[in-house]
Design a protein around this motif. Structure first.
Motif, PDB file in Angstrom:
ATOM      1  N   PRO A  10      39.187  66.904   1.563  1.00  0.00           N
ATOM      2  CA  PRO A  10      39.826  67.639   2.372  1.00  0.00           C
ATOM      3  C   PRO A  10      39.210  68.031   3.644  1.00  0.00           C
ATOM      4  CG  PRO A  10      39.200  69.059   0.673  1.00  0.00           C
ATOM      5  CD  PRO A  10      38.725  67.503   0.234  1.00  0.00           C
ATOM      6  N   THR A  13      38.637  64.688   7.880  1.00  0.00           N
ATOM      7  CA  THR A  13      39.669  63.670   7.535  1.00  0.00           C
ATOM      8  C   THR A  13      39.598  62.439   7.948  1.00  0.00           C
ATOM      9  OG1 THR A  13      41.228  64.494   9.262  1.00  0.00           O
ATOM     10  CG2 THR A  13      41.155  65.855   6.934  1.00  0.00           C
ATOM     11  N   THR A 143      41.590  75.679   0.116  1.00  0.00           N
ATOM     12  CA  THR A 143      41.147  74.451  -0.018  1.00  0.00           C
ATOM     13  C   THR A 143      40.249  74.131  -1.407  1.00  0.00           C
ATOM     14  OG1 THR A 143      40.842  74.581   2.234  1.00  0.00           O
ATOM     15  CG2 THR A 143      40.166  72.596   1.273  1.00  0.00           C
ATOM     16  N   GLY A 146      43.394  74.072  -4.023  1.00  0.00           N
ATOM     17  CA  GLY A 146      44.693  73.495  -3.495  1.00  0.00           C
ATOM     18  C   GLY A 146      45.992  74.393  -3.919  1.00  0.00           C
ATOM     19  N   SER A 173      42.899  74.325   6.653  1.00  0.00           N
ATOM     20  CA  SER A 173      43.425  73.214   5.890  1.00  0.00           C
ATOM     21  C   SER A 173      44.875  73.303   6.008  1.00  0.00           C
ATOM     22  CB  SER A 173      42.659  73.109   4.536  1.00  0.00           C
ATOM     23  OG  SER A 173      43.166  74.136   3.903  1.00  0.00           O
ATOM     24  N   LYS A 196      40.256  68.740  10.431  1.00  0.00           N
ATOM     25  CA  LYS A 196      41.187  68.817   9.347  1.00  0.00           C
ATOM     26  C   LYS A 196      42.394  68.011   9.859  1.00  0.00           C
ATOM     27  CE  LYS A 196      38.152  71.646   6.392  1.00  0.00           C
ATOM     28  NZ  LYS A 196      37.934  72.634   5.567  1.00  0.00           N
ATOM     29  N   VAL A 302      45.717  69.383  -0.003  1.00  0.00           N
ATOM     30  CA  VAL A 302      44.674  69.086  -1.299  1.00  0.00           C
ATOM     31  C   VAL A 302      45.201  69.378  -2.422  1.00  0.00           C
ATOM     32  CG1 VAL A 302      43.809  71.183  -0.598  1.00  0.00           C
ATOM     33  CG2 VAL A 302      42.372  69.638  -1.711  1.00  0.00           C
ATOM     34  N   ARG A 341      38.697  67.126  -6.530  1.00  0.00           N
ATOM     35  CA  ARG A 341      39.862  67.211  -5.430  1.00  0.00           C
ATOM     36  C   ARG A 341      40.312  65.967  -4.808  1.00  0.00           C
ATOM     37  NH1 ARG A 341      37.688  71.418  -1.370  1.00  0.00           N
ATOM     38  NH2 ARG A 341      35.724  70.458  -1.974  1.00  0.00           N
ATOM     39  N   GLY A 343      41.658  65.006  -1.243  1.00  0.00           N
ATOM     40  CA  GLY A 343      42.418  65.553   0.162  1.00  0.00           C
ATOM     41  C   GLY A 343      43.279  64.610   0.466  1.00  0.00           C
TER      42      GLY A 343
END
Ligand SMILES: *Cc1c(COP(=O)(O)O)cnc(C)c1O
Length: 396
Positions: A10, A13, A143, A146, A173, A196, A302, A341, A343
């Motif tokens: 996340p 990017t 983040t 989520g 985010s 991001k 995320v 996670r 992202g």
């Protein structure tokens, strides 16, 4: 080593080729009028992305963390009280920064997986008759877990309490990926970074100050020099910077806002929601749970995925990186080892998302989890097929 796979962390990017190229510029005199032709549209573009007519935008060579420091140091004084919720690693770090700046933080502890507790904020603000609380902090999208929080509800809490505190929102985010309404929610300082939703390399703190936040800068006594928005505002008025700007990044930010606005913000948000929903369908097919405790809290940028008891989630991240050259995010803080996670913000398509789901499946199967190859991919495929079918019907 160089991998052609997209990343599923996340932030930073994936970067569209055009934005990478826009960073790569010959040296330009930042005191020449040419620079203003980059700076002014970049500022105007960011203002549109955060949905504001009134905010002043300030862009520092820094990261999101520098944006937090910009928010605090320009508006507050040592000993000032602030209200914050801790529901993940990023809200935790912001609280830590407040304390290191000599602010007094009233912390609301929230289970990781839940959002900013607007009702609890309202109680605390209502009880604060003397208006000792000068700022209310909210992390729009945690983040680490989520989890998306309801910023409109936080604003309603302030209004219901009739409280004049400033509202600071970490949108690192969320901004440029999920709906963010600076003016409608009356956010006083919004913070993000370049790496991001804006799909750029790391290197810029992107901040937006409301008129009320600008008014607070005069009385604020926290020391600041590099992050002083008054110096920035004075220089911006002449199309320049108080020091040497990151010209290439600003040029790419200008282009990033053009791309986002030409796609249409609603389309950008819908794309993130669609991609996220496909990933959530895959998680369901795997029989796994998200860290977010209810559907309204699920982030569109995320997904933090709980792994079965007894497995260290970091092994998934390490194995995917080693064997398949695919980057997922590790669990942070309280959920370290418990979640991994995915992202899914920035420059991403359904097809890219499917590749991440497939890589996660191979990894989990390698590690002996009870995950059938193709199950998550199929669930996401079905979702994406049906979504595109309905989009085409809507267009027809
Ligand atoms: C990434 C992130 C940050 C930190 O930003 P940096 O650019 O790494 O300083 C802060 N808050 C949230 C919600 C984030 O996702």
């Amino acid at each position: 080593m160089y991998s052609q796979n997209p990343v599923f962390i996340p932030g930073p990017t994936n970067m569209p080729e055009v934005l990478r190229k826009a960073v790569d510029m010959p040296t330009l005199d930042h005191r020449s009028p040419l620079f203003a032709q980059i700076l002014r549209p970049a500022l105007a573009g960011v203002r549109k992305v955060v949905k504001s007519d009134k905010a002043e935008i300030f862009l520092f060579p820094s990261t999101g963390t520098g944006g937090w420091e910009t928010a605090l140091s320009n508006t507050l004084s040592p000993g000032d009280k602030v209200l914050a919720a801790r529901n993940g690693m990023f809200s935790h770090r912001w609280i830590d920064m407040c304390r290191r700046h000599g602010l007094v933080v009233e912390v609301v502890e929230v289970p990781w997986g839940e959002g900013v507790p607007a009702a609890r904020y309202e109680e605390i603000l209502t009880a604060d008759k003397g208006h000792a609380i000068k700022a209310v902090l909210a992390t729009h999208n945690e983040t680490a877990t989520g989890v998306r929080s309801d910023i409109a509800a936080v604003r309603r809490a302030l209004d219901a309490a009739g409280h004049p505190a400033l509202l600071f929102v970490d949108g690192v985010s969320s901004i440029a990926s999920m709906d963010f309404r600076m003016d409608e929610w009356r956010v006083d300082v919004a913070v993000t970074g370049s790496q991001k939703g804006f799909m750029l390399p790391v290197g810029l703190a992107i901040t937006a100050f409301s008129p009320a936040a600008m008014a607070a800068t005069a009385a604020a006594k926290l020391p600041r020099t590099f992050f002083d928005v008054r110096d920035m505002a004075n220089s911006y008025a002449n199309g320049g910077y108080p020091y040497t700007p990151a010209v290439g990044l600003l040029n790419a930010l200008k282009l990033s806002t053009e791309l986002l606005l030409s796609e249409g913000l609603d389309n950008v948000f819908a794309r993130h929601r669609r991609i996220a929903s496909g990933i959530r369908a895959a998680v369901g097919a795997w029989g796994l749970q998200l860290c977010a405790r209810s559907t309204d809290l699920q982030s569109d940028t995320v997904s933090a995925i709980r792994v079965p008891e007894g497995l260290d989630a970091n092994r998934i991240v390490a194995h995917a990186a080693d064997k398949y050259q695919v980057a997922f995010g590790t669990g942070l803080g309280e959920v370290a080892g418990k979640v991994f996670r995915i992202g899914h913000l920035g420059s991403l398509t359904d097809v890219m998302a499917l590749s991440g789901i497939a890589a996660a499946e191979m990894t989990m199967a390698d590690l002996g989890l009870d995950v059938r190859l193709g199950s998550g991919v199929a669930a996401a495929q079905e979702y994406y097929r049906s979504e595109h079918a309905s989009e085409m019907q809507a267009a027809a």
